[in-house]
Scaffold this motif. Sequence first.
Motif, PDB file in Angstrom:
ATOM      1  N   TYR A  81      -1.163   8.615  -1.310  1.00  0.00           N
ATOM      2  CA  TYR A  81      -1.950   7.580  -1.997  1.00  0.00           C
ATOM      3  C   TYR A  81      -1.285   7.260  -3.333  1.00  0.00           C
ATOM      4  O   TYR A  81      -0.438   7.998  -3.800  1.00  0.00           O
ATOM      5  CB  TYR A  81      -3.400   8.029  -2.196  1.00  0.00           C
ATOM      6  CG  TYR A  81      -3.587   9.436  -2.729  1.00  0.00           C
ATOM      7  CD1 TYR A  81      -3.398   9.737  -4.080  1.00  0.00           C
ATOM      8  CD2 TYR A  81      -3.941  10.479  -1.879  1.00  0.00           C
ATOM      9  CE1 TYR A  81      -3.567  11.014  -4.566  1.00  0.00           C
ATOM     10  CE2 TYR A  81      -4.121  11.763  -2.352  1.00  0.00           C
ATOM     11  CZ  TYR A  81      -3.935  12.039  -3.701  1.00  0.00           C
ATOM     12  OH  TYR A  81      -4.102  13.311  -4.167  1.00  0.00           O
ATOM     13  N   LYS A  90       0.840  -1.187   0.000  1.00  0.00           N
ATOM     14  CA  LYS A  90       0.000   0.000   0.000  1.00  0.00           C
ATOM     15  C   LYS A  90       0.881   1.245   0.000  1.00  0.00           C
ATOM     16  O   LYS A  90       1.922   1.292   0.633  1.00  0.00           O
ATOM     17  CB  LYS A  90      -0.897   0.019   1.240  1.00  0.00           C
ATOM     18  CG  LYS A  90      -1.940  -1.088   1.268  1.00  0.00           C
ATOM     19  CD  LYS A  90      -2.803  -0.964   2.517  1.00  0.00           C
ATOM     20  CE  LYS A  90      -3.864  -2.042   2.552  1.00  0.00           C
ATOM     21  NZ  LYS A  90      -4.709  -1.956   3.764  1.00  0.00           N
ATOM     22  N   THR A  91       0.423   2.271  -0.719  1.00  0.00           N
ATOM     23  CA  THR A  91       1.200   3.509  -0.768  1.00  0.00           C
ATOM     24  C   THR A  91       0.708   4.544   0.231  1.00  0.00           C
ATOM     25  O   THR A  91       1.350   5.550   0.441  1.00  0.00           O
ATOM     26  CB  THR A  91       1.141   4.118  -2.184  1.00  0.00           C
ATOM     27  OG1 THR A  91      -0.229   4.342  -2.523  1.00  0.00           O
ATOM     28  CG2 THR A  91       1.777   3.206  -3.198  1.00  0.00           C
ATOM     29  N   SER A  92      -0.470   4.333   0.826  1.00  0.00           N
ATOM     30  CA  SER A  92      -0.962   5.272   1.832  1.00  0.00           C
ATOM     31  C   SER A  92      -0.978   4.605   3.192  1.00  0.00           C
ATOM     32  O   SER A  92      -1.171   3.395   3.293  1.00  0.00           O
ATOM     33  CB  SER A  92      -2.371   5.751   1.474  1.00  0.00           C
ATOM     34  OG  SER A  92      -3.261   4.671   1.390  1.00  0.00           O
ATOM     35  N   GLU A  94       2.689   1.660  -9.743  1.00  0.00           N
ATOM     36  CA  GLU A  94       2.717   1.904  -8.305  1.00  0.00           C
ATOM     37  C   GLU A  94       4.080   1.599  -7.700  1.00  0.00           C
ATOM     38  O   GLU A  94       4.559   2.338  -6.832  1.00  0.00           O
ATOM     39  CB  GLU A  94       1.642   1.062  -7.615  1.00  0.00           C
ATOM     40  CG  GLU A  94       1.508   1.346  -6.122  1.00  0.00           C
ATOM     41  CD  GLU A  94       0.314   0.634  -5.527  1.00  0.00           C
ATOM     42  OE1 GLU A  94       0.513  -0.071  -4.519  1.00  0.00           O
ATOM     43  OE2 GLU A  94      -0.800   0.761  -6.067  1.00  0.00           O
ATOM     44  N   LYS A 100      -7.493  17.961  -5.727  1.00  0.00           N
ATOM     45  CA  LYS A 100      -7.419  16.522  -5.943  1.00  0.00           C
ATOM     46  C   LYS A 100      -6.878  16.249  -7.334  1.00  0.00           C
ATOM     47  O   LYS A 100      -7.125  17.001  -8.276  1.00  0.00           O
ATOM     48  CB  LYS A 100      -8.810  15.893  -5.784  1.00  0.00           C
ATOM     49  CG  LYS A 100      -9.358  15.973  -4.368  1.00  0.00           C
ATOM     50  CD  LYS A 100     -10.724  15.309  -4.280  1.00  0.00           C
ATOM     51  CE  LYS A 100     -11.272  15.371  -2.855  1.00  0.00           C
ATOM     52  NZ  LYS A 100     -12.630  14.746  -2.760  1.00  0.00           N
ATOM     53  N   HIS A 160      -0.481   9.384  -7.990  1.00  0.00           N
ATOM     54  CA  HIS A 160       0.113   9.101  -6.690  1.00  0.00           C
ATOM     55  C   HIS A 160       0.658  10.423  -6.160  1.00  0.00           C
ATOM     56  O   HIS A 160       1.361  11.139  -6.874  1.00  0.00           O
ATOM     57  CB  HIS A 160       1.257   8.093  -6.811  1.00  0.00           C
ATOM     58  CG  HIS A 160       0.827   6.759  -7.356  1.00  0.00           C
ATOM     59  ND1 HIS A 160       0.077   5.867  -6.623  1.00  0.00           N
ATOM     60  CD2 HIS A 160       1.051   6.185  -8.563  1.00  0.00           C
ATOM     61  CE1 HIS A 160      -0.157   4.787  -7.355  1.00  0.00           C
ATOM     62  NE2 HIS A 160       0.428   4.951  -8.540  1.00  0.00           N
ATOM     63  N   ASP A 219      -4.906  13.824   4.926  1.00  0.00           N
ATOM     64  CA  ASP A 219      -5.529  13.186   3.764  1.00  0.00           C
ATOM     65  C   ASP A 219      -5.049  13.747   2.440  1.00  0.00           C
ATOM     66  O   ASP A 219      -4.973  13.027   1.435  1.00  0.00           O
ATOM     67  CB  ASP A 219      -7.050  13.353   3.817  1.00  0.00           C
ATOM     68  CG  ASP A 219      -7.702  12.509   4.899  1.00  0.00           C
ATOM     69  OD1 ASP A 219      -6.989  11.737   5.559  1.00  0.00           O
ATOM     70  OD2 ASP A 219      -8.934  12.635   5.083  1.00  0.00           O
TER      71      ASP A 219
END
Length: 411
Positions: free
Chosen positions: A411, A3-5, A388, A334, A339, A317
Amino acid sequence: MKKTSFPKDEMKVVLLEGIHQDAIDYFKRAGYNNLEIHSTALEGDALIEALQDAHIVGIRSRTQLTEEVLSKAPRLMSIGCFCIGTNQVNLEAAKHRAIPVFNAPYSNTRSVAELVIAEMIMLKRGIAYKNYVCHTGGWVKSAAGSYEVRGKTLGIVGYGHIGTQVGIMAESMGMNVIFYDIESKLVLGNAHQVETLDDLLAQADIVTLHVPEDDSTKNMMNRSRIEKMKQGSVLINAARGTIVDLDALADNIKNEHLLGAAIDVFPVEPKSNKEEFQSPLRELQNVILTPHIGGSTLEAQQNIGIEVASKLVLYSDNGSTVSAVNFPEVTLPKQPGSHRVLHIHENTPGILRAVNELVTNLDLNINAQYLQTSGDIGYVVLDVSGQEENAIKLQNGMKDIKGTLKCRILY
């Protein structure tokens, strides 16, 4: 696939000093359920233990986040001061550990202003003394020493958000308003800016203080300045406790140079409601003493809770640092399909070049790039698209760039 977050349910949020329930609810709605809540301030080993694995901490005015405390909180990402001031946090130490600090500079403005207005009326009517006498069984029915505020001159020291509101409300009651500030300010209503603090003290029937705590304001109302106040005037301090020499104030009330005073903040304040309050003003019957409650209304605490919690959640966030007091300010939209990598670093030449070289070598596309600096700190936000695993390699490579303080993938 890694996971990247960082999962929100693994992020620890520590809230001290009875932060309003609305702030707690805000964190929960945003997915932050690992909450540690304390109704009082912590200090010493208890504070260090609470923060050693914390990612976000929320405090009010009593908790002291010193360099020593921050050095023992390796995971800490952000600090929220659920109040106006931030002098309880070592802002430089937080900045150099890549920790932005957020506060609520406006949410309790009305509450403080209303208290000041109420106190100036009570002081000019001698209510503090008359109330005391009634409680002891006495009866002082007299107009002596009792005055309307209409037509009187209010002197505001510090014409910021609270000072301006006090001025507008005072004018609506027919008062003349003058103010002193170190900067030229846009005048609201019929207020008038005076050139020096001594000018204000000589003219004002009521002096109210609304300045921050720093080297220039420490002991600003010393014995000499208090003695320059108009005979029979009153002093109100709902700003910071170090501004007024309380011994000199007590002496000038005892010798009847001043009619009275209202003090809400003190140089040394009890650490809990169980500790005895000490002050040279305690024995004086024409002084209103309140326990640092200028902004302590349910409305203000609710507004503060939501404001600061929303800033902390937004940073966690999204990466936005709008209104951070010690950090470069960045507003981030956003970027769907990207990423997002946050890189906080020393503001030295070559950082951005090194970042861009990494992106090129990893065959990533930059969808957006944001850079903001503040003094010796820089903040780069990268929105990149591509595989990713390459985004993870980018993060790892950015961590190795000389001057990096902190780097993480949102993320």
